[in-house]
Design an enzyme around this catalytic site. Structure first.
Site: not given
Ligand SMILES: NC(=O)c1ccc[n+]([C@@H]2O[C@H](COP(=O)([O-])OP(=O)(O)OC[C@H]3O[C@@H](n4cnc5c(N)ncnc54)[C@H](O)[C@@H]3O)[C@@H](O)[C@H]2O)c1
Length: 307
Positions: A187
Site C-alpha cells: 500500500y
Molecule cells: N480510509 C482511510 O483511512 C484512508 C487513509 C488515507 C488514504 N485513503 C485513501 O482514500 C481513498 C478513499 O478511501 P476510502 O476510505 O473512501 O475507501 P473505501 O473503501 O470506502 O472506498 C473505495 C471505493 O473504491 C471503489 N473501488 C475499489 N476498487 C475499485 C476498482 N478496481 N475500480 C473501481 N472502483 C473501485 C470501491 O468499490 C469503493 O467504493 C483511497 O485511495 C484510500 O487509499 C484512505
C-alpha cells in the site's frame, strides 16, 4: 556570547523573511477554482470519501457529476443522492485495474457529456498484510488500482483539459506516501508512486505552460471503514473524520492548493526524511507509527465494497 546572540538573531530574521516570502508566494500562486456549472468525475465514488466528494460537488452546484465505481449498486446509490440535490449525475461500472474497462468508460463519458473539468482520482484498496503474508496478486492489484489507474484515468480526460487550458486533477494518496509503515509494503509503496506521479505531472504542466491545477491529498487514517482496526499512535495523529477530510479537500481545490497533508502534524514525516536514517527510524518508532496496523482488520461491515 554576544556573537552567538547576534548569530541566533540573524538566523531568526532570515527564517522569518523566508517564511514571509513563502506565505506571499503561496498566496500569489493560489487561485480560486469553483465547481459551479462544471463537470466533475470521482473514482471510487460508491462509498467512503468518494461518495462524500461526489455529494460535495452536488452541494457546490456542479453541472454534471460522473460516478465511477466497480460496485454498481453503490454507484447507483450515490447517483440517486446527487439527483436528489437537483444536480445531473450518471455512473459507469468500471474496473480501474483494467485498461479496456477504463477506455470504454472514458469514451462513454466523453460521448455523454464531453470533457471533465474536475477529476478526482479517489479509489484505492489496501491489504494490510505483512510482506511475508502477501502474494503477488495482492501486490499487483494494489498497484493496479492505487497507481496504474491514475495513468489510465488521467489519460482519458487530460487532453481535453489541456485543449481548454483549464481543469483540476486531484489524487487521494495517503500520509503513507510520505513515510514507510509496517504491514504496508504494498500500500505505502503504491501511494509513494502516486505521490511521484503527481509531483511530476505538476512539474510537466508548469513546464509546458498548461494551466491545469493538481492537488495531492495525504490523509492519515480516516473513519470510512477501509482501515478498520488501524489505530492512532498518539495525540498528534488522531483518526480523521471523513466529513472533515472532504471539507478540507474542497477548500484545497477551491483555493488552488497543490498539496494537502492531514492532519497537518503528519507533515512531520517530510521532515524526518532530512534526518539520518537511524535517527528518523527511532523517531518513527517512538511515535508508534509501526504499531498502527497491528490490529488492522479492514472493512468488516457487510454489504460494503472492497474490490
Ligand atoms: N480510509 C482511510 O483511512 C484512508 C487513509 C488515507 C488514504 N485513503 C485513501 O482514500 C481513498 C478513499 O478511501 P476510502 O476510505 O473512501 O475507501 P473505501 O473503501 O470506502 O472506498 C473505495 C471505493 O473504491 C471503489 N473501488 C475499489 N476498487 C475499485 C476498482 N478496481 N475500480 C473501481 N472502483 C473501485 C470501491 O468499490 C469503493 O467504493 C483511497 O485511495 C484510500 O487509499 C484512505
Amino acid at each position: 556570547m554576544g556573537k552567538l546572540l547576534r548569530a541566533v538573531r540573524n538566523l531568526s530574521v532570515t527564517a522569518g523573511a523566508i517564511g514571509a516570502a513563502g506565505v506571499w508566494y503561496r498566496k500569489r500562486a493560489e487561485r480560486h477554482l469553483s465547481m459551479r456549472a462544471q463537470t466533475v468525475l470521482v473514482t471510487g465514488a460508491g462509498s467512503g470519501l468518494g461518495r462524500l466528494l461526489a455529494r460535495g460537488a452536488a452541494q457546490r452546484n456542479a453541472a454534471h457529476i460522473v460516478v465511477w465505481d466497480i460496485n454498481e449498486q453503490s454507484a447507483r446509490d450515490t447517483v440517486d443522492e446527487i439527483l436528489a440535490y437537483g444536480v445531473d449525475a450518471s455512473y459507469d461500472v468500471v474496473d480501474l485495474a483494467d485498461d479496456e474497462s477504463v477506455d470504454a468508460a472514458g469514451a462513454a463519458v466523453r460521448q455523454r457529456i464531453g470533457g471533465i473539468d474536475f477529476l478526482i482520482n479517489n479509489a484505492g484498496i489496501v491489504t494490510g498484510k505483512t510482506f511475508l503474508e502477501q502474494n503477488h496478486h495482492d501486490v499487483e492489484r494494489t498497484y493496479q488500482i492505487n497507481t496504474l489507474a491514475l495513468y489510465r484515468v488521467t489519460r482519458q480526460f487530460l487532453p481535453n483539459m489541456v485543449a481548454n487550458n483549464f481543469g483540476s486533477i486531484t489524487v487521494v494518496a495517503s500520509a503513507a506516501s510520505l513515510i514507510g509503515v509496517a504491514r504496508q509494503t504494498d500500500y505505502a509503496a503504491s501511494k509513494w508512486a502516486a505521490h511521484g506521479f503527481m509531483e511530476s505531472l505538476r512539474a510537466e504542466m508548469r513546464h509546458y505552460g498548461h494551466a491545469i491545477h493538481t492537488l495531492s491529498v495525504h490523509p492519515f487514517y480516516v473513519d470510512t471503514g477501509m482501515f478498520d482496526g488501524a489505530s492512532s499512535p498518539n495525540v498528534l495523529l488522531p483518526i480523521l473524520e471523513s466529513e472533515t477530510v472532504v471539507h478540507k479537500i474542497f477548500r484545497a481545490i477551491e483555493s488552488g492548493k497543490r498539496q494537502l497533508i492531514l492532519p497537518s502534524t503528519a507533515a512531520l514525516a517530510k521532515w524526518l526524511q532530512l534526518l539520518p536514517v537511524p535517527v528518523a527510524d527511532q523517531v518513527s518508532d517512538l511515535l508508534g507509527i509501526n504499531t498502527t496496523m497491528d490490529h488492522f482488520t479492514g472493512r468488516t461491515t457487510p454489504g460494503e465494497t472492497q474490490s
